[in-house]
Design an enzyme around this catalytic site. Structure first.
Site, PDB file in Angstrom:
ATOM      1  N   HIS A  93       7.379  -8.355  -3.525  1.00 20.67           N
ATOM      2  CA  HIS A  93       6.727  -8.161  -4.755  1.00 20.67           C
ATOM      3  C   HIS A  93       6.324  -9.566  -5.158  1.00 20.67           C
ATOM      4  O   HIS A  93       6.480  -9.481  -6.102  1.00 20.67           O
ATOM      5  CB  HIS A  93       5.719  -7.495  -5.349  1.00 20.67           C
ATOM      6  CG  HIS A  93       5.249  -5.917  -4.520  1.00 20.67           C
ATOM      7  ND1 HIS A  93       4.208  -5.716  -4.128  1.00 20.67           N
ATOM      8  CD2 HIS A  93       6.072  -5.127  -4.145  1.00 20.67           C
ATOM      9  CE1 HIS A  93       4.033  -4.270  -3.609  1.00 20.67           C
ATOM     10  NE2 HIS A  93       5.703  -3.748  -3.298  1.00 20.67           N
ATOM     11  N   GLU A 146       3.873 -10.843  -6.086  1.00 20.06           N
ATOM     12  CA  GLU A 146       2.825 -11.258  -6.580  1.00 20.06           C
ATOM     13  C   GLU A 146       2.964 -10.874  -8.485  1.00 20.06           C
ATOM     14  O   GLU A 146       2.077 -10.806  -9.444  1.00 20.06           O
ATOM     15  CB  GLU A 146       1.165 -10.568  -5.996  1.00 20.06           C
ATOM     16  CG  GLU A 146       1.466  -8.942  -6.420  1.00 20.06           C
ATOM     17  CD  GLU A 146       1.831  -8.456  -5.089  1.00 20.06           C
ATOM     18  OE1 GLU A 146       2.791  -9.316  -4.680  1.00 20.06           O
ATOM     19  OE2 GLU A 146       1.977  -7.022  -4.850  1.00 20.06           O
ATOM     20  N   CYS A 182       5.291  -5.968   1.658  1.00 21.60           N
ATOM     21  CA  CYS A 182       5.641  -4.520   1.568  1.00 21.60           C
ATOM     22  C   CYS A 182       5.476  -4.137   2.366  1.00 21.60           C
ATOM     23  O   CYS A 182       5.653  -4.248   3.679  1.00 21.60           O
ATOM     24  CB  CYS A 182       5.218  -4.008  -0.100  1.00 21.60           C
ATOM     25  SG  CYS A 182       5.766  -3.065  -0.624  1.00 21.60           S
ATOM     26  N   TYR A 183       4.228  -3.105   2.375  1.00 17.79           N
ATOM     27  CA  TYR A 183       3.082  -2.499   3.692  1.00 17.79           C
ATOM     28  C   TYR A 183       2.943  -3.247   4.547  1.00 17.79           C
ATOM     29  O   TYR A 183       3.087  -3.093   5.779  1.00 17.79           O
ATOM     30  CB  TYR A 183       2.415  -1.593   2.708  1.00 17.79           C
ATOM     31  CG  TYR A 183       1.669  -0.328   3.892  1.00 17.79           C
ATOM     32  CD1 TYR A 183       2.522   0.841   4.283  1.00 17.79           C
ATOM     33  CD2 TYR A 183       0.928  -1.111   4.414  1.00 17.79           C
ATOM     34  CE1 TYR A 183       1.154   1.214   5.250  1.00 17.79           C
ATOM     35  CE2 TYR A 183      -0.078   0.144   5.850  1.00 17.79           C
ATOM     36  CZ  TYR A 183       0.649   0.923   6.443  1.00 17.79           C
ATOM     37  OH  TYR A 183      -0.422   1.485   6.860  1.00 17.79           O
ATOM     38  N   GLY A 219       0.464  -1.254  -0.412  1.00 16.19           N
ATOM     39  CA  GLY A 219      -0.585   0.255   0.563  1.00 16.19           C
ATOM     40  C   GLY A 219       1.074   1.039   0.216  1.00 16.19           C
ATOM     41  O   GLY A 219       2.252   1.377   0.109  1.00 16.19           O
ATOM     42  N   LYS A 250     -11.037 -12.400 -15.745  1.00 14.28           N
ATOM     43  CA  LYS A 250     -10.730 -12.439 -17.033  1.00 14.28           C
ATOM     44  C   LYS A 250     -10.820 -14.350 -17.521  1.00 14.28           C
ATOM     45  O   LYS A 250     -11.519 -14.440 -18.328  1.00 14.28           O
ATOM     46  CB  LYS A 250     -10.932 -11.413 -18.241  1.00 14.28           C
ATOM     47  CG  LYS A 250     -10.834 -11.992 -18.787  1.00 14.28           C
ATOM     48  CD  LYS A 250     -12.191 -10.427 -19.384  1.00 14.28           C
ATOM     49  CE  LYS A 250     -12.931 -11.093 -20.984  1.00 14.28           C
ATOM     50  NZ  LYS A 250     -14.053 -10.657 -21.449  1.00 14.28           N
ATOM     51  N   ASP A 273     -17.960 -12.644 -22.195  1.00 13.19           N
ATOM     52  CA  ASP A 273     -18.837 -12.852 -21.009  1.00 13.19           C
ATOM     53  C   ASP A 273     -20.324 -12.705 -20.361  1.00 13.19           C
ATOM     54  O   ASP A 273     -20.956 -13.860 -19.618  1.00 13.19           O
ATOM     55  CB  ASP A 273     -18.301 -11.097 -19.590  1.00 13.19           C
ATOM     56  CG  ASP A 273     -17.050 -11.155 -20.140  1.00 13.19           C
ATOM     57  OD1 ASP A 273     -16.139 -12.135 -20.008  1.00 13.19           O
ATOM     58  OD2 ASP A 273     -16.483  -9.561 -19.625  1.00 13.19           O
TER      59      ASP A 273
END
Ligand code: XMP
Length: 562
Positions: free
Chosen positions: A218, A220, A131-132, A104, A418, A276
């Site tokens: 990070h 991710e 991180c944060y 963040g 998606k 979708d």
């Protein structure tokens, strides 16, 4: 998508820091529904949680947060992103097995900095701070966080000193990781030890040796190539998740939830030809069969063969009820003389609602409208306050319909990304062509004919666009590109063909790569492919004598030209 520095977006509400479980907190889903003017969904709409295990991601506002949930799901463990101060009572029903504190933009030592709720530290569940999140753990448990002498941003090498730590199981001693932080840990909380370091960050990963872990980098983002292994280790080895969440489970859960919610009532869905709405229609059809009617409106702004393909896929192959409306004349009449892109969008959106209502009325009493809202839309609409983000373009789908028609909403994809929707589509047996269709905007070719729309211009654009698609597919590039299309400009230029002067239209070609359309890069298409596309267009579409390739990215451009 290019990864940028953490944006300054604020966490959900700085006013609600240091929350305790007795503070009333509105969930993302509730906020999104409120903003959409939708009545709270009945309890049955919640996907029944059977054996499903969840890793909860507490959102402290980093732009990468959705990626954390996504990576965890890629490890076959369900994950949801919730506000950082979500009380335990509101997550307990998800059967949480572990908690991740996200990154963040704030600094923990500032007054009003968002901090984790007390249940995070009660030892109920394993916790990973990223991180944060690591800084929050440090700060809240008695360590010290300070502004880093040198801000660390970008790739760096992480040296793992505790090779026995389950967090790093199966990894080499040195791995590449992505850093993006201005603060760092000066002192660990009592009882913690360092398990990895980088050149600039001696405390790049720490643990209390029990169930609390924190990492400064990070995992991710794709720039940490083995980041997913670290998240998998956390979910499976540390939290003990079974890793048995699959798209098949999701389908079964959704079908059961739809049956329970709808009962014997009627549902309508607007079919657009896109993946979708196709997946939504198929899921609901599986659940309630002919209680579902799909409404497919040809607004006269679709591409060549689009109407026939969509219609035959749904009615002929899948046997669904479809009411088909050819609204070409009324839409084009409405667009006469309109040149402003936003006015075009508005006109098309309003006309669509009118046609849709007329068709729905013919069906008698209808209770539910199904929509293909996706998880990033839910999170995005919950986070972007009404005044927070500048309006770039109005994106019309069927906005306004539910409230006007007093319909309840069914949104079976609202927890999916998606790529997961595509997996559901494949699993449900939808044709590959439909599942992998590139996104196509609701206003269709109207925003790709620059200036006033006429039937003639639409036909010219259809011919040029058909050639682009055909060549891109032949070059086997269709799936790797987010969108590819032709644009008909309102510029005419001089050319020469044979011995004759020509004065024809200028066509623009757009091809972009993207992960989510928020940012996009222009695709480096091979020159000979561009040459083939250009040759074919000027030879086969007589009104066009010049072709240009759009080499701008988003930002500063947008994907569509209008
Ligand atoms: P832009 O042009 O804003 O587009 O970069 C981002 C994505 O949204 C699509 N798009 C629309 N979709 N209604 C839609 O349903 C619209 O009015 C609209 N405008 C743009 C665009 O095709 C791209 O995928």
């Amino acid at each position: 998508m290019t990864i940028e520095a953490e944006n300054p977006r604020q966490p959900p509400s700085p006013a609600r820091v240091r929350t305790s479980s007795d503070i009333e907190v509105t969930t993302y889903l509730e906020i999104a529904k409120e903003k959409a003017g939708v009545r709270p969904a009945p309890a049955e709409q919640k996907i029944p949680v059977t054996e499903r295990e969840t890793i909860i991601v507490l959102d402290f506002g980093s732009q990468y947060n959705l990626l954390i949930a996504r990576r965890i799901r890629e490890c076959n463990v369900y994950s949801e992103l919730v506000p950082f101060d979500m009380p335990w009572e509101k997550i307990a029903h998800l059967n949480p097995k572990g908690i991740i504190l996200s990154g963040g933009p704030a600094s923990v030592y500032e007054s009003n900095a968002p901090l984790a709720p007390s249940y995070v530290y009660e030892g109920r569940l394993p916790v990973l701070g990223i991180c944060y999140g690591l800084q929050a753990i440090t700060h809240q448990l008695g360590g010290k966080v300070i502004p880093a002498a040198k801000r660390e941003y970008g790739h760096t090498v992480l040296h793992i000193s505790d090779r026995d730590s389950p967090l790093f199981a199966g990894l080499d001693e040195a791995i590449t990781v992505w850093m993006s932080h201005g603060d760092s840990i000066q002192e660990m909380p009592p009882g913690f030890k360092a398990i990895a370091h980088t050149e600039n960050t001696p405390l790049a990963a720490i643990t209390n040796g029990k169930n609390l872990y924190g990492i400064q980098f990070h995992p991710e983002v794709v720039h940490t190539p083995q980041g997913k292994e670290i998240l998998r280790n956390f979910a499976l080895k540390i939290c003990g998740c079974k890793g048995n969440w699959t798209i098949g489970n999701y389908i079964d859960e959704s079908i059961a939830a739809i049956k329970a919610q709808v009962g014997g009532d009627k549902v309508i869905v607007a079919l657009s030809g896109g993946v979708d709405s196709a997946v939504v229609a198929t899921l609901i059809h599986k659940a309630i069969g002919n209680q579902l009617t799909c409404i497919f409106v040809n607004n006269g702004l679709l591409r060549r063969e689009e109407v026939e393909r969509t219609f035959s896929a749904f009615r002929l192959n899948l046997g669904m009820n479809i009411s088909f409306v050819d609204g070409t004349d009324r839409f084009l009449e409405r667009l006469k003389g309109v040149t402003d892109p936003e006015v075009k969008r508005k006109a098309i959106g309003e006309e669509f609602i009118r046609v849709f209502e007329e068709e729905a009325t013919k069906l008698g009493k209808v209770d539910f409208l199904a929509q293909g809202t996706l998880y990033p839309d839910v999170i995005e609409s919950a986070l972007s306050g009404s005044t927070a983000s500048a309006k770039i373009k109005t994106h019309h789908n069927v906005g306004g319909l539910p409230a006007r028609m007093r319909l309840k909403l069914i949104e079976p994809l609202r927890y999916l990304f998606k790529d997961e929707v595509r997996k559901v589509g494949i699993e449900l047996g939808l044709p590959e062509e439909m599942v992998w269709r590139q996104p196509f905007p609701g206003p269709g070719l109207a925003i790709r004919v620059i200036g006033e729309i006429t039937r003639e211009k639409l036909e010219i654009l259809r011919s040029a666009d058909f050639i682009v698609m055909n060549e891109i597919k032949k070059a086997k590039l269709y799936r790797s590109l987010w969108q590819t299309f032709a644009v008909l400009t309102d510029v005419k230029s001089v050319g020469v063909m044979g011995d004759h002067r020509t004065y024809g239209y200028l066509v623009g070609i757009r091809a972009v790569t993207s992960e989510d359309a928020m940012t996009a890069d222009w695709a480096r298409l091979p020159y000979d492919l561009l040459a083939r596309i250009s040759n074919r267009i000027v030879n086969e579409v007589s009104e066009v004598n010049r072709v240009v390739y759009d080499i701008t990215s988003k930002p500063p451009s947008t994907i569509e030209w209008e």
